[in-house]
Design a protein around this motif. Sequence first.
Motif, PDB file in Angstrom:
ATOM      1  N   ASP A  15     -11.832   7.342   0.241  1.00  0.00           N
ATOM      2  CA  ASP A  15     -12.717   6.178   0.342  1.00  0.00           C
ATOM      3  C   ASP A  15     -13.072   5.842   1.783  1.00  0.00           C
ATOM      4  OD1 ASP A  15     -10.453   4.974   1.356  1.00  0.00           O
ATOM      5  OD2 ASP A  15     -10.078   3.725  -0.398  1.00  0.00           O
ATOM      6  N   ASN A  44      -9.472  -0.871  -2.595  1.00  0.00           N
ATOM      7  CA  ASN A  44      -9.424   0.119  -3.656  1.00  0.00           C
ATOM      8  C   ASN A  44      -8.956   1.461  -3.096  1.00  0.00           C
ATOM      9  OD1 ASN A  44     -10.452  -1.790  -5.386  1.00  0.00           O
ATOM     10  ND2 ASN A  44     -12.552  -1.043  -5.266  1.00  0.00           N
ATOM     11  N   GLU A  45      -8.360   2.271  -3.942  1.00  0.00           N
ATOM     12  CA  GLU A  45      -7.880   3.579  -3.517  1.00  0.00           C
ATOM     13  C   GLU A  45      -8.533   4.673  -4.351  1.00  0.00           C
ATOM     14  OE1 GLU A  45      -3.651   3.997  -3.274  1.00  0.00           O
ATOM     15  OE2 GLU A  45      -3.367   1.950  -2.569  1.00  0.00           O
ATOM     16  N   LYS A  46      -9.021   5.697  -3.660  1.00  0.00           N
ATOM     17  CA  LYS A  46      -9.541   6.888  -4.315  1.00  0.00           C
ATOM     18  C   LYS A  46      -8.915   8.091  -3.629  1.00  0.00           C
ATOM     19  CE  LYS A  46     -14.090   4.800  -5.163  1.00  0.00           C
ATOM     20  NZ  LYS A  46     -15.551   4.919  -4.873  1.00  0.00           N
ATOM     21  N   ALA A  47      -8.313   8.962  -4.408  1.00  0.00           N
ATOM     22  CA  ALA A  47      -7.642  10.129  -3.835  1.00  0.00           C
ATOM     23  C   ALA A  47      -7.934  11.353  -4.673  1.00  0.00           C
ATOM     24  CB  ALA A  47      -6.137   9.903  -3.740  1.00  0.00           C
ATOM     25  N   ASP A  61      -6.829  10.625   0.698  1.00  0.00           N
ATOM     26  CA  ASP A  61      -7.683   9.495   0.349  1.00  0.00           C
ATOM     27  C   ASP A  61      -9.129   9.822   0.713  1.00  0.00           C
ATOM     28  OD1 ASP A  61      -7.660   6.440  -0.321  1.00  0.00           O
ATOM     29  OD2 ASP A  61      -8.899   6.663   1.474  1.00  0.00           O
ATOM     30  N   THR A  85       1.685   6.910  -6.763  1.00  0.00           N
ATOM     31  CA  THR A  85       0.649   7.896  -7.078  1.00  0.00           C
ATOM     32  C   THR A  85       1.165   9.310  -6.867  1.00  0.00           C
ATOM     33  OG1 THR A  85      -1.107   6.361  -6.468  1.00  0.00           O
ATOM     34  CG2 THR A  85      -1.661   8.700  -6.480  1.00  0.00           C
ATOM     35  N   SER A  87      -4.262   8.584   3.758  1.00  0.00           N
ATOM     36  CA  SER A  87      -3.040   8.615   2.951  1.00  0.00           C
ATOM     37  C   SER A  87      -2.752  10.040   2.487  1.00  0.00           C
ATOM     38  CB  SER A  87      -3.167   7.687   1.735  1.00  0.00           C
ATOM     39  OG  SER A  87      -4.272   8.070   0.933  1.00  0.00           O
ATOM     40  N   LYS A  90       0.933   4.263  -2.819  1.00  0.00           N
ATOM     41  CA  LYS A  90       0.692   5.677  -2.514  1.00  0.00           C
ATOM     42  C   LYS A  90       1.854   6.524  -3.015  1.00  0.00           C
ATOM     43  CE  LYS A  90      -0.108   5.117   1.913  1.00  0.00           C
ATOM     44  NZ  LYS A  90      -0.401   5.442   3.308  1.00  0.00           N
ATOM     45  N   GLU A 123      -8.783   4.177   4.535  1.00  0.00           N
ATOM     46  CA  GLU A 123      -7.377   4.315   4.891  1.00  0.00           C
ATOM     47  C   GLU A 123      -6.933   5.758   4.668  1.00  0.00           C
ATOM     48  OE1 GLU A 123      -3.032   2.573   3.472  1.00  0.00           O
ATOM     49  OE2 GLU A 123      -4.885   1.547   2.945  1.00  0.00           O
ATOM     50  N   THR A 172       0.816  -1.209   0.000  1.00  0.00           N
ATOM     51  CA  THR A 172       0.000   0.000   0.000  1.00  0.00           C
ATOM     52  C   THR A 172       0.847   1.255   0.000  1.00  0.00           C
ATOM     53  OG1 THR A 172      -1.730  -1.162   1.204  1.00  0.00           O
ATOM     54  CG2 THR A 172      -1.833   1.237   1.193  1.00  0.00           C
ATOM     55  N   SER A 193      -7.701   3.591  -8.039  1.00  0.00           N
ATOM     56  CA  SER A 193      -7.039   2.314  -8.247  1.00  0.00           C
ATOM     57  C   SER A 193      -8.008   1.188  -7.895  1.00  0.00           C
ATOM     58  CB  SER A 193      -5.775   2.226  -7.373  1.00  0.00           C
ATOM     59  OG  SER A 193      -5.169   0.957  -7.516  1.00  0.00           O
TER      60      SER A 193
END
Length: 274
Positions: free
Chosen positions: A258, A231-234, A256, A10, A263, A7, A261, A3, A223
Amino acid sequence: MNTNTNKLKTTLTALSLITASVFTVSAAHAATQNEVQFTAVDPEGFDDNLYGARYVRYLEEVSGNSGAYLINPYLQRVSSLSGGYANLDGADFFNLGATFYIDENLMLAIEGVHRKWNNGYGESDSTDINAKLGYNLSREWQVGAGVTYQHFSTEYAFEDDVFEASGNESSALIFTRYTTVGKEGKGWDFMAEYIAESNDVFYGSARYFFNKGFSVAGLFTYSDAPDGFVNEKAVGVALDYWVNEQFSISASYETDIDGEESSDVASLSASYRF
């Protein structure tokens, strides 16, 4: 899937959309062929900050007489070579890149990043290579496709056991860019990229230039991780200010969204063209 590594990748991708500088002296119009960039990044989840530097050699002169200073190399179709180094929490990052404008319509871009980690229990390294071919449908609109290749290997020890692993992965990508920025420096610059890998990734940005030297951008990353991973949303915002055509400073912040988590990533960058 690591993870923290995702990050960081990204963050570095978003930073590739930003160039800047801390100098505040004025200068007359200049045609430049060199650029040095300095970056500091504070990514949540790492003990240390990332510090990096990058050098760009433009194969033709970049003029500041028209367009927007930040993206003039793109607007003027100036080919370039680049190299850089960064360090974060025991990890070294080496970067080499080249962008060639074959004519007014075709662009070829190649970038390679080598990462080397050592945390005291073992070490790992990976190499990413991206190759893109772009075609300008018009002066404003570019579309393209490419491939990414990654090789990774890791070795670490636990008590008396030694574990080793390595692998390769290749992925296809597509991208597009549309800009309305004219000679006076005002307008929009939209970019989007989709990478079809084990965890599909989408990057998008929308930047508005108020004049040649000041712009604000909104950033988005999604992602789609494979089963068993999150899944990752930023989203983020980036500000870029050029005191003149040679000196600038910029900052960005991503978080982030979502809810699963945290980030947060903050960065400050600086550049000087000469």
